[in-house]
Write an enzyme that holds these catalytic residues in place. Structure first.
Site, PDB file in Angstrom:
ATOM      1  N   LEU A  37       0.836  -1.216   0.000  1.00  0.00           N
ATOM      2  CA  LEU A  37       0.000   0.000   0.000  1.00  0.00           C
ATOM      3  C   LEU A  37       0.865   1.258   0.000  1.00  0.00           C
ATOM      4  O   LEU A  37       0.777   2.091   0.897  1.00  0.00           O
ATOM      5  CB  LEU A  37      -0.993  -0.009   1.167  1.00  0.00           C
ATOM      6  CG  LEU A  37      -2.042  -1.125   1.136  1.00  0.00           C
ATOM      7  CD1 LEU A  37      -2.952  -1.080   2.343  1.00  0.00           C
ATOM      8  CD2 LEU A  37      -2.870  -1.073  -0.161  1.00  0.00           C
ATOM      9  N   THR A 134       7.772  -4.983 -18.580  1.00  0.00           N
ATOM     10  CA  THR A 134       7.393  -3.882 -19.471  1.00  0.00           C
ATOM     11  C   THR A 134       8.178  -3.889 -20.777  1.00  0.00           C
ATOM     12  O   THR A 134       9.309  -4.393 -20.820  1.00  0.00           O
ATOM     13  CB  THR A 134       7.647  -2.541 -18.735  1.00  0.00           C
ATOM     14  OG1 THR A 134       7.459  -1.464 -19.650  1.00  0.00           O
ATOM     15  CG2 THR A 134       9.062  -2.441 -18.178  1.00  0.00           C
ATOM     16  N   ASP A 135       7.603  -3.265 -21.803  1.00  0.00           N
ATOM     17  CA  ASP A 135       8.327  -3.106 -23.067  1.00  0.00           C
ATOM     18  C   ASP A 135       9.467  -2.096 -22.936  1.00  0.00           C
ATOM     19  O   ASP A 135      10.343  -2.029 -23.799  1.00  0.00           O
ATOM     20  CB  ASP A 135       7.373  -2.693 -24.198  1.00  0.00           C
ATOM     21  CG  ASP A 135       6.592  -1.414 -23.935  1.00  0.00           C
ATOM     22  OD1 ASP A 135       6.781  -0.789 -22.874  1.00  0.00           O
ATOM     23  OD2 ASP A 135       5.778  -1.032 -24.804  1.00  0.00           O
ATOM     24  N   GLU A 136       9.456  -1.292 -21.867  1.00  0.00           N
ATOM     25  CA  GLU A 136      10.486  -0.240 -21.739  1.00  0.00           C
ATOM     26  C   GLU A 136      11.884  -0.819 -21.590  1.00  0.00           C
ATOM     27  O   GLU A 136      12.870  -0.119 -21.802  1.00  0.00           O
ATOM     28  CB  GLU A 136      10.175   0.675 -20.555  1.00  0.00           C
ATOM     29  CG  GLU A 136       8.829   1.338 -20.703  1.00  0.00           C
ATOM     30  CD  GLU A 136       8.653   2.585 -19.852  1.00  0.00           C
ATOM     31  OE1 GLU A 136       9.637   3.103 -19.313  1.00  0.00           O
ATOM     32  OE2 GLU A 136       7.508   3.033 -19.746  1.00  0.00           O
ATOM     33  N   TYR A 160      13.700   3.544 -13.936  1.00  0.00           N
ATOM     34  CA  TYR A 160      12.588   2.579 -13.857  1.00  0.00           C
ATOM     35  C   TYR A 160      12.850   1.380 -14.762  1.00  0.00           C
ATOM     36  O   TYR A 160      12.828   0.230 -14.306  1.00  0.00           O
ATOM     37  CB  TYR A 160      11.259   3.260 -14.247  1.00  0.00           C
ATOM     38  CG  TYR A 160      10.171   2.258 -14.597  1.00  0.00           C
ATOM     39  CD1 TYR A 160       9.609   1.444 -13.617  1.00  0.00           C
ATOM     40  CD2 TYR A 160       9.726   2.108 -15.916  1.00  0.00           C
ATOM     41  CE1 TYR A 160       8.632   0.506 -13.943  1.00  0.00           C
ATOM     42  CE2 TYR A 160       8.750   1.178 -16.243  1.00  0.00           C
ATOM     43  CZ  TYR A 160       8.201   0.379 -15.260  1.00  0.00           C
ATOM     44  OH  TYR A 160       7.241  -0.553 -15.572  1.00  0.00           O
ATOM     45  N   SER A 163      15.660  -0.849 -13.667  1.00  0.00           N
ATOM     46  CA  SER A 163      15.341  -1.714 -12.525  1.00  0.00           C
ATOM     47  C   SER A 163      14.450  -2.874 -12.960  1.00  0.00           C
ATOM     48  O   SER A 163      14.592  -3.997 -12.477  1.00  0.00           O
ATOM     49  CB  SER A 163      14.687  -0.905 -11.391  1.00  0.00           C
ATOM     50  OG  SER A 163      13.406  -0.456 -11.767  1.00  0.00           O
ATOM     51  N   LYS A 164      13.553  -2.629 -13.908  1.00  0.00           N
ATOM     52  CA  LYS A 164      12.718  -3.734 -14.409  1.00  0.00           C
ATOM     53  C   LYS A 164      13.576  -4.717 -15.208  1.00  0.00           C
ATOM     54  O   LYS A 164      13.391  -5.928 -15.126  1.00  0.00           O
ATOM     55  CB  LYS A 164      11.584  -3.195 -15.288  1.00  0.00           C
ATOM     56  CG  LYS A 164      10.509  -2.419 -14.553  1.00  0.00           C
ATOM     57  CD  LYS A 164       9.720  -3.233 -13.544  1.00  0.00           C
ATOM     58  CE  LYS A 164       8.825  -4.266 -14.167  1.00  0.00           C
ATOM     59  NZ  LYS A 164       7.967  -4.932 -13.125  1.00  0.00           N
ATOM     60  N   ASN A 189       2.059  -0.004 -22.834  1.00  0.00           N
ATOM     61  CA  ASN A 189       1.341   0.898 -21.906  1.00  0.00           C
ATOM     62  C   ASN A 189      -0.100   0.453 -21.704  1.00  0.00           C
ATOM     63  O   ASN A 189      -0.874   0.391 -22.666  1.00  0.00           O
ATOM     64  CB  ASN A 189       1.298   2.313 -22.489  1.00  0.00           C
ATOM     65  CG  ASN A 189       2.615   3.024 -22.384  1.00  0.00           C
ATOM     66  OD1 ASN A 189       3.617   2.561 -22.933  1.00  0.00           O
ATOM     67  ND2 ASN A 189       2.635   4.140 -21.693  1.00  0.00           N
ATOM     68  N   ASN A 190      -0.451   0.169 -20.465  1.00  0.00           N
ATOM     69  CA  ASN A 190      -1.827  -0.200 -20.128  1.00  0.00           C
ATOM     70  C   ASN A 190      -2.657   1.045 -19.844  1.00  0.00           C
ATOM     71  O   ASN A 190      -2.127   2.083 -19.442  1.00  0.00           O
ATOM     72  CB  ASN A 190      -1.844  -1.034 -18.853  1.00  0.00           C
ATOM     73  CG  ASN A 190      -1.454  -2.488 -19.043  1.00  0.00           C
ATOM     74  OD1 ASN A 190      -2.105  -3.385 -18.525  1.00  0.00           O
ATOM     75  ND2 ASN A 190      -0.393  -2.755 -19.795  1.00  0.00           N
ATOM     76  N   PRO A 215      -0.601  18.978 -19.606  1.00  0.00           N
ATOM     77  CA  PRO A 215       0.835  19.114 -19.919  1.00  0.00           C
ATOM     78  C   PRO A 215       1.343  18.025 -20.864  1.00  0.00           C
ATOM     79  O   PRO A 215       1.470  16.872 -20.488  1.00  0.00           O
ATOM     80  CB  PRO A 215       1.506  18.975 -18.539  1.00  0.00           C
ATOM     81  CG  PRO A 215       0.553  18.144 -17.729  1.00  0.00           C
ATOM     82  CD  PRO A 215      -0.825  18.356 -18.287  1.00  0.00           C
ATOM     83  N   ASN A 259       1.453  10.818 -28.767  1.00  0.00           N
ATOM     84  CA  ASN A 259       0.863  11.395 -27.554  1.00  0.00           C
ATOM     85  C   ASN A 259      -0.133  12.515 -27.857  1.00  0.00           C
ATOM     86  O   ASN A 259      -1.220  12.567 -27.292  1.00  0.00           O
ATOM     87  CB  ASN A 259       1.957  11.933 -26.627  1.00  0.00           C
ATOM     88  CG  ASN A 259       2.748  10.822 -25.967  1.00  0.00           C
ATOM     89  OD1 ASN A 259       2.343   9.663 -25.982  1.00  0.00           O
ATOM     90  ND2 ASN A 259       3.886  11.172 -25.380  1.00  0.00           N
ATOM     91  N   ASP A 291      10.436  18.735 -22.120  1.00  0.00           N
ATOM     92  CA  ASP A 291      10.401  17.285 -22.268  1.00  0.00           C
ATOM     93  C   ASP A 291      10.875  16.558 -21.006  1.00  0.00           C
ATOM     94  O   ASP A 291      11.680  17.095 -20.244  1.00  0.00           O
ATOM     95  CB  ASP A 291      11.286  16.884 -23.454  1.00  0.00           C
ATOM     96  CG  ASP A 291      10.758  15.659 -24.172  1.00  0.00           C
ATOM     97  OD1 ASP A 291       9.835  15.020 -23.650  1.00  0.00           O
ATOM     98  OD2 ASP A 291      11.278  15.350 -25.258  1.00  0.00           O
TER      99      ASP A 291
END
Ligand code: NAD
Ligand code: TDX
Length: 357
Positions: A37, A134-136, A160, A163-164, A189-190, A215, A259, A291
């Protein structure tokens, strides 16, 4: 045979959609959610299951080895569906250490605990450790590059995604070294219900409802491949029931959108469905801002392996998925209003004033 699932991060966005999905489709299975949490976890997302005898919620950290060891034994877990993570790229730029702790050390802790437990039980072949990634991790594509496949080399660009990537390598190594039955999924992206307000789609939707600026980072030309969260859940269902251990499966929505085009579409749908908007047409609120540091240009997923081998296909188009999602935010203001806390406002100030400078 019914499964006993340990769902880590089950109070977050995708985890809670997955738990709700799983009960609709496999009501006989037992689910134990383990969730710390953090700011992103919300028990309200699981409120429909509070009285279900096949459901329990444990408030705790995946880095707590003793807790995880005890849970696996006590609940006779057969399957781990591992969603728990720090998940927001902008936060990883501001404060990376929590990402290393949860995403790398946390995943390592779960793998080690599950390995000992699985070995003690004489290595049942039907047990699974599903690592949701993730795809990242594959880095960024140029406009003419082919989409990521399972064989695309890893090239993570943010704290991020790094680390994934680290956690994916651990899950892979545990299969190769110990034959622990791990499966890795890398999805795009979900979006959908219960998505925390910091992410692009809910952020735009909520700001439209509040009449606040929208933004858009940089020139708005970055591309993401949008996957409706219910399609992601159905993919994880086939992976858990038919996938082969040691394999990786890419999951994508087949919905690449720039985007700025996505934000324009959100504005158009919101103008149609939301009553009494403070500013209309809402695209007057679009504001280009500096950016994101290291902003990946394009992600696109080739999910043909999953489609051919396991027979899965996404159902939603961006338009159909967005309509359902935006309607959910319009109908559930109490859900998102309760998340706009003082801490969130502080984060918002920070990210939209310092991250891009
Ligand atoms: P989220 O941020 O909405 O939820 C994460 C959940 O994990 C929260 O409930 C949080 O309380 C919990 N958590 C965090 N640290 C924990 C810890 N140390 N111990 C126990 N629980 C902890 O994330 P999400 O968007 O639902 O993503 C779920 C998974 O899917 C993540 O692994 C993410 O990397 C991956 N993923 C997400 C997307 C996306 O578009 N959202 C896309 C690809 C992959
Ligand atoms: O205010 C914003 N303005 C903007 O232009 C925000 C929050 C985002 N953006 C852009 C950045 C991205 O190009 O929109 C795109 C989507 O941004 P996010 O919603 O933050 O998602 P992204 O960075 O692509 O990462 C998401 O997909 C992959 C999830 O957050 C990750 O957990 C997942 O692994």
């Amino acid at each position: 045979m019914s499964k006993h699932l340990l769902v880590t991060g089950g109070a977050g966005f995708i985890g809670s959609n997955f738990v709700n999905y799983w009960y609709e489709n496999h009501p006989q299975d037992k689910i134990i959610v383990l969730d710390a949490l953090t700011y992103a976890g919300n028990r309200q997302n699981l409120i429909n299951l509070e009285n279900n005898p096949n459901f329990s919620f444990i408030h705790g950290d995946i880095c707590d080895r003793q807790l995880v060891d005890n849970l696996l034994e006590k609940e006779k877990i057969t399957t781990i569906a591992h969603f728990a993570a720090e998940s927001h790229v902008d936060r990883s730029i501001l404060t990376p250490s929590a990402f290393i702790q949860t995403n790398v050390i946390g995943t390592f802790t779960l793998l080690e605990s599950f390995r000992h437990y699985w070995q003690k039980k004489n290595q049942p072949p039907e047990y699974r450790f599903l690592h949701v990634s993730t795809d990242e991790v594959y880095g960024s594509l140029d406009i003419n590059d082919p989409p990521f496949t399972e064989n695309t080399p890893y090239a993570p660009n943010s704290p991020y995604s790094a680390s994934k990537a680290g956690s994916d390598h651990l899950a892979r190594a545990y299969y190769h070294t110990y034959k622990l039955p791990t499966i890795i999924t890398n999805c795009s992206n979900n979006y959908g219900a219960y998505h925390f307000p910091e992410k692009l789609i809910p952020l735009m939707c909520i700001n439209i409802l509040l009449g606040k600026p929208l933004p858009v980072y940089g020139d708005g030309q970055n591309i993401r491949d949008w996957l409706y969260v219910q399609d992601h859940c159905s993919a994880l269902d086939v992976v858990l029931n038919k996938g082969k251990s040691g394999e990786t499966y890419n999951i994508g929505g087949n919905n690449e959108v720039k985007n700025i085009d996505l934000v324009q579409l959100i504005c158009q749908i919101m103008d149609e469905i939301a009553p009494n908007l403070p500013i209309k047409p809402s695209n007057e609120l679009i504001t280009y801002v500096k950016d994101r540091a290291g902003h990946d240009h394009r992600y696109a997923i080739d999910s043909s392996k999953l489609q051919k081998e396991l027979g899965w296909k996404p159902k939603a188009t961006v338009e159909s998925g967005l309509r359902k999602t935006l309607q959910w935010y319009v109908d559930n203001p109490q859900w998102w209003q309760s998340l706009l806390s003082a801490d969130y406002q502080k984060y918002y100030q920070q990210v939209y004033t310092t991250i891009n400078s």
